[in-house]
Write a protein that holds these residues in place. Structure first.
Motif, short mmCIF file in Angstrom:
data_model
loop_
_atom_site.label_atom_id
_atom_site.label_comp_id
_atom_site.label_asym_id
_atom_site.label_seq_id
_atom_site.Cartn_x
_atom_site.Cartn_y
_atom_site.Cartn_z
N PRO A 172 0.78 -1.27 0.10
CA PRO A 172 0.11 -0.07 -0.11
C PRO A 172 0.82 1.28 -0.01
O PRO A 172 1.95 1.27 0.42
CB PRO A 172 -0.78 -0.09 1.23
CG PRO A 172 -0.48 -1.46 1.84
CD PRO A 172 0.66 -2.01 1.08
N VAL A 173 0.34 2.35 -0.39
CA VAL A 173 0.67 3.68 -0.52
C VAL A 173 0.38 4.67 0.12
O VAL A 173 -0.96 4.81 0.12
CB VAL A 173 1.09 3.83 -2.10
CG1 VAL A 173 1.56 5.43 -2.36
CG2 VAL A 173 1.84 3.12 -2.70
N ILE A 174 1.07 5.53 0.78
CA ILE A 174 0.61 6.67 1.68
C ILE A 174 1.07 7.77 0.75
O ILE A 174 2.33 7.97 0.87
CB ILE A 174 0.77 6.82 2.90
CG1 ILE A 174 0.15 5.71 3.55
CG2 ILE A 174 0.12 8.09 3.59
CD1 ILE A 174 0.18 5.46 5.21
N ALA A 175 0.55 8.77 0.10
CA ALA A 175 1.05 9.69 -0.81
C ALA A 175 0.40 11.07 -0.80
O ALA A 175 -0.88 11.02 -0.58
CB ALA A 175 1.35 9.22 -2.25
N SER A 176 1.10 12.12 -0.96
CA SER A 176 0.56 13.42 -0.94
C SER A 176 -0.17 13.64 -2.35
O SER A 176 0.60 13.13 -3.16
CB SER A 176 1.58 14.49 -0.85
OG SER A 176 2.07 14.31 0.52
N PRO A 177 -1.49 14.11 -2.36
CA PRO A 177 -2.20 14.04 -3.47
C PRO A 177 -1.73 15.23 -4.43
O PRO A 177 -2.63 16.16 -5.02
CB PRO A 177 -3.46 14.20 -3.33
CG PRO A 177 -3.56 15.01 -1.81
CD PRO A 177 -2.23 14.65 -1.42
N TYR A 178 -0.55 15.67 -4.80
CA TYR A 178 -0.05 16.54 -5.68
C TYR A 178 0.52 16.26 -6.79
O TYR A 178 1.18 15.26 -6.88
CB TYR A 178 0.75 17.49 -4.90
CG TYR A 178 0.27 18.13 -3.49
CD1 TYR A 178 -0.70 19.10 -3.52
CD2 TYR A 178 0.91 17.94 -2.38
CE1 TYR A 178 -1.36 19.60 -2.43
CE2 TYR A 178 0.48 18.29 -1.10
CZ TYR A 178 -0.66 19.14 -1.30
OH TYR A 178 -1.25 19.63 0.02
N GLY A 179 0.26 17.11 -7.90
CA GLY A 179 0.96 16.67 -9.24
C GLY A 179 0.25 15.32 -9.77
O GLY A 179 -0.54 15.02 -9.76
#
Length: 190
Positions: A172-179
């Motif tokens: 699983p991935v936790i990522a900032s929703p930018y770009g």
């Protein structure tokens, strides 16, 4: 023919970068851009732009074939260059809080060097030297991969490579929703 492959906002890395990169792109016969932000920037200098999203070698980056041993620590993982440690610093309070609440958990950093002064419990911090020959295997030690970013031009130039690597190995991935991250995250709704 001169073909340039751009997968990062390289014009932001030094003060003369914008004019130098602009001149280089202007001389190109074609530019391969890793995302739409990069393609849009390059299009002011070159009209022959091809959007070629970043890819991961799916023959190397595969899910682990053997599950982790029962009782092994939960590992939050981050991979990247030391130049991107500032993104880890942005979330160090949240990482510190999580690690203190879960003393058996670990934060694993895969990079060219260990970050200095990262405010997390030192006994819970693991470091692996990045290597192109072992990176795909080290990712198998992660239980979740993180890709924090800010909402900046530099971040909009990123091509979500960390996210793609994490997903390719089945974590699983936790990522900032930018770009580009936002675009990749939206694919999960298909």
């Amino acid at each position: 023919p001169l073909v340039i492959d751009i997968d990062d906002a390289i014009w932001l890395y030094n003060p003369m970068g914008k004019s130098q990169i602009g001149r280089l792109v202007g001389r190109a016969d074609m530019v391969f851009a890793g995302n739409t932000f990069l393609a849009d920037w390059c299009s002011q200098y070159c009209k022959n732009i091809r959007l070629i999203p970043t890819a991961v070698d799916a023959d190397r980056f595969v899910p682990r074939s053997i599950p982790k041993e029962a009782g092994s620590p939960f590992v939050i993982g981050w991979t990247g260059t030391s130049g991107n440690f500032r993104f880890l610093k942005m979330i160090e309070k949240a990482l510190d809080k999580f690690l203190r609440q879960h003393p058996s958990a670990r934060l694993m950093i895969v990079a060219d060097r260990l970050p200095e002064n990262l405010a997390v419990p030192p006994k819970q911090l693991l470091f692996r030297q990045w290597s192109p020959t072992t990176e795909h295997l080290i990712l198998h030690e992660f239980d979740v991969g993180i890709m924090p970013l800010d909402d900046s031009e530099l971040s909009r130039g990123k091509c979500s490579f960390k996210m793609l690597q994490y997903m390719a190995v089945g974590i699983p991935v936790i990522a900032s929703p930018y770009g580009m991250n936002a675009q990749v995250l939206e694919l999960g709704d298909i």
